[in-house]
Design a protein around this motif. Structure first.
Motif, PDB file in Angstrom:
ATOM      1  N   GLU A  40      -5.890   0.572  -5.115  1.00  0.00           N
ATOM      2  CA  GLU A  40      -6.234   0.664  -3.693  1.00  0.00           C
ATOM      3  C   GLU A  40      -5.958  -0.659  -3.005  1.00  0.00           C
ATOM      4  O   GLU A  40      -6.347  -1.708  -3.496  1.00  0.00           O
ATOM      5  CB  GLU A  40      -7.720   0.980  -3.512  1.00  0.00           C
ATOM      6  CG  GLU A  40      -8.112   2.368  -3.874  1.00  0.00           C
ATOM      7  CD  GLU A  40      -9.597   2.627  -3.581  1.00  0.00           C
ATOM      8  OE1 GLU A  40     -10.307   1.726  -3.100  1.00  0.00           O
ATOM      9  OE2 GLU A  40     -10.027   3.744  -3.856  1.00  0.00           O
ATOM     10  N   GLU A  42      -6.589  -2.955   0.577  1.00  0.00           N
ATOM     11  CA  GLU A  42      -7.798  -3.227   1.366  1.00  0.00           C
ATOM     12  C   GLU A  42      -8.096  -2.155   2.417  1.00  0.00           C
ATOM     13  O   GLU A  42      -9.251  -1.716   2.519  1.00  0.00           O
ATOM     14  CB  GLU A  42      -7.705  -4.614   2.021  1.00  0.00           C
ATOM     15  CG  GLU A  42      -7.704  -5.770   1.038  1.00  0.00           C
ATOM     16  CD  GLU A  42      -6.351  -6.069   0.412  1.00  0.00           C
ATOM     17  OE1 GLU A  42      -6.288  -7.052  -0.351  1.00  0.00           O
ATOM     18  OE2 GLU A  42      -5.365  -5.339   0.658  1.00  0.00           O
ATOM     19  N   HIS A  44      -7.389   1.044   2.497  1.00  0.00           N
ATOM     20  CA  HIS A  44      -7.846   2.257   1.819  1.00  0.00           C
ATOM     21  C   HIS A  44      -9.300   2.093   1.382  1.00  0.00           C
ATOM     22  O   HIS A  44     -10.152   2.945   1.641  1.00  0.00           O
ATOM     23  CB  HIS A  44      -6.942   2.536   0.619  1.00  0.00           C
ATOM     24  CG  HIS A  44      -7.256   3.805  -0.096  1.00  0.00           C
ATOM     25  ND1 HIS A  44      -8.323   3.929  -0.959  1.00  0.00           N
ATOM     26  CD2 HIS A  44      -6.658   5.012  -0.073  1.00  0.00           C
ATOM     27  CE1 HIS A  44      -8.351   5.157  -1.443  1.00  0.00           C
ATOM     28  NE2 HIS A  44      -7.348   5.839  -0.923  1.00  0.00           N
ATOM     29  N   ALA A  45      -9.595   0.991   0.716  1.00  0.00           N
ATOM     30  CA  ALA A  45     -10.957   0.742   0.231  1.00  0.00           C
ATOM     31  C   ALA A  45     -11.942   0.636   1.394  1.00  0.00           C
ATOM     32  O   ALA A  45     -13.051   1.177   1.334  1.00  0.00           O
ATOM     33  CB  ALA A  45     -10.991  -0.530  -0.611  1.00  0.00           C
ATOM     34  N   ASN A  48     -12.440   4.176   3.121  1.00  0.00           N
ATOM     35  CA  ASN A  48     -13.140   5.035   2.176  1.00  0.00           C
ATOM     36  C   ASN A  48     -14.634   4.700   2.147  1.00  0.00           C
ATOM     37  O   ASN A  48     -15.493   5.585   2.250  1.00  0.00           O
ATOM     38  CB  ASN A  48     -12.520   4.870   0.793  1.00  0.00           C
ATOM     39  CG  ASN A  48     -12.976   5.892  -0.215  1.00  0.00           C
ATOM     40  OD1 ASN A  48     -12.168   6.504  -0.878  1.00  0.00           O
ATOM     41  ND2 ASN A  48     -14.266   6.093  -0.366  1.00  0.00           N
ATOM     42  N   THR A  49     -14.948   3.424   2.015  1.00  0.00           N
ATOM     43  CA  THR A  49     -16.343   2.986   1.949  1.00  0.00           C
ATOM     44  C   THR A  49     -17.078   3.276   3.247  1.00  0.00           C
ATOM     45  O   THR A  49     -18.205   3.801   3.234  1.00  0.00           O
ATOM     46  CB  THR A  49     -16.414   1.482   1.631  1.00  0.00           C
ATOM     47  OG1 THR A  49     -15.782   1.259   0.367  1.00  0.00           O
ATOM     48  CG2 THR A  49     -17.855   0.987   1.573  1.00  0.00           C
ATOM     49  N   ASP A  67     -17.983   9.004  -4.342  1.00  0.00           N
ATOM     50  CA  ASP A  67     -16.789   8.210  -4.058  1.00  0.00           C
ATOM     51  C   ASP A  67     -15.940   8.083  -5.319  1.00  0.00           C
ATOM     52  O   ASP A  67     -16.405   7.518  -6.314  1.00  0.00           O
ATOM     53  CB  ASP A  67     -17.149   6.774  -3.631  1.00  0.00           C
ATOM     54  CG  ASP A  67     -18.144   6.696  -2.506  1.00  0.00           C
ATOM     55  OD1 ASP A  67     -19.227   7.262  -2.627  1.00  0.00           O
ATOM     56  OD2 ASP A  67     -17.826   6.028  -1.511  1.00  0.00           O
ATOM     57  N   ASP A  82     -11.050  10.781  -3.158  1.00  0.00           N
ATOM     58  CA  ASP A  82     -11.686   9.586  -2.604  1.00  0.00           C
ATOM     59  C   ASP A  82     -13.138   9.861  -2.243  1.00  0.00           C
ATOM     60  O   ASP A  82     -14.018   9.055  -2.534  1.00  0.00           O
ATOM     61  CB  ASP A  82     -10.908   9.088  -1.389  1.00  0.00           C
ATOM     62  CG  ASP A  82      -9.570   8.495  -1.790  1.00  0.00           C
ATOM     63  OD1 ASP A  82      -9.511   7.808  -2.827  1.00  0.00           O
ATOM     64  OD2 ASP A  82      -8.579   8.722  -1.075  1.00  0.00           O
TER      65      ASP A  82
END
Length: 186
Positions: A40, A42, A44-45, A48-49, A67, A82
């Motif tokens: 992943e 940055e 994407h992460a 997602n978070t 997750d 995800d």
């Protein structure tokens, strides 16, 4: 010369995981094939978070937000979407990953894997009976929503960049699209 590929079953895949064979490589099982998951980046992460936290706030105790955890599907697949919005079944998930009947909807955040998420994964999820599937397209900053299953295929596709979306399983919940796709270009 005939080339034969080895197809994994979920049972054999689980035994290999327990034996530590895949400890150094993130993979998922799609239709019996082992697929290496790309690392992943940055954006994407981050998205997602943020989206998972937002959905936890919206849905509270009505659903469990998982997750990047596996789900087990009947078509010899065990992907790790995800975000999986699943029934809050508690310790049942000590025995098995969520099955299709336990899943409200799935979300993939997609940049480098966009063609796989809109192609193979969409087909696998539809064939398994997942009622709703969302893809956050990080290239064009839009949300693509697939729903209304008929004969193992999604018959409705919505593409959103603004406004709200209501998940089929939660008709009283309004998800703000911008909270999933953000405002800035990546």
């Amino acid at each position: 010369m005939t080339v034969t590929t080895f197809k994994w079953t979920i049972e054999r895949y689980h035994r290999a995981i327990e034996a530590g064979i895949f400890d150094d490589q993130p993979i998922e099982l799609l239709r019996g094939d082992l697929i290496v998951m790309p690392p992943e980046r940055e954006p994407h992460a981050y998205y997602n978070t943020e989206a998972a936290d937002y959905l936890r706030t919206l849905l509270g105790e009505r659903a469990k937000i998982r997750d990047a955890k596996p789900i087990t599907l009947p078509n010899n697949s065990e992907p790790s979407p995800d975000i999986a919005i699943v029934k809050p079944l508690g310790e049942i998930y000590l025995q098995h990953h969520p099955y299709p009947e336990d899943i409200f909807f799935l979300i993939e955040f997609s940049n480098s894997t966009l063609s796989k998420d809109l192609g193979e994964k969409k087909a696998i999820y539809a064939e398994a009976g997942i009622a709703e599937y969302w893809v956050v397209n990080l290239k064009s900053l839009q949300l693509q929503v697939f729903r209304d299953l008929k004969h193992g295929e999604y018959t409705t596709e919505l593409t959103l960049t603004t406004g709200n979306i209501t998940p089929l399983a939660f008709p009283d919940v309004f998800v703000q699209v911008h909270r999933l796709i953000g405002f800035r270009q990546i």
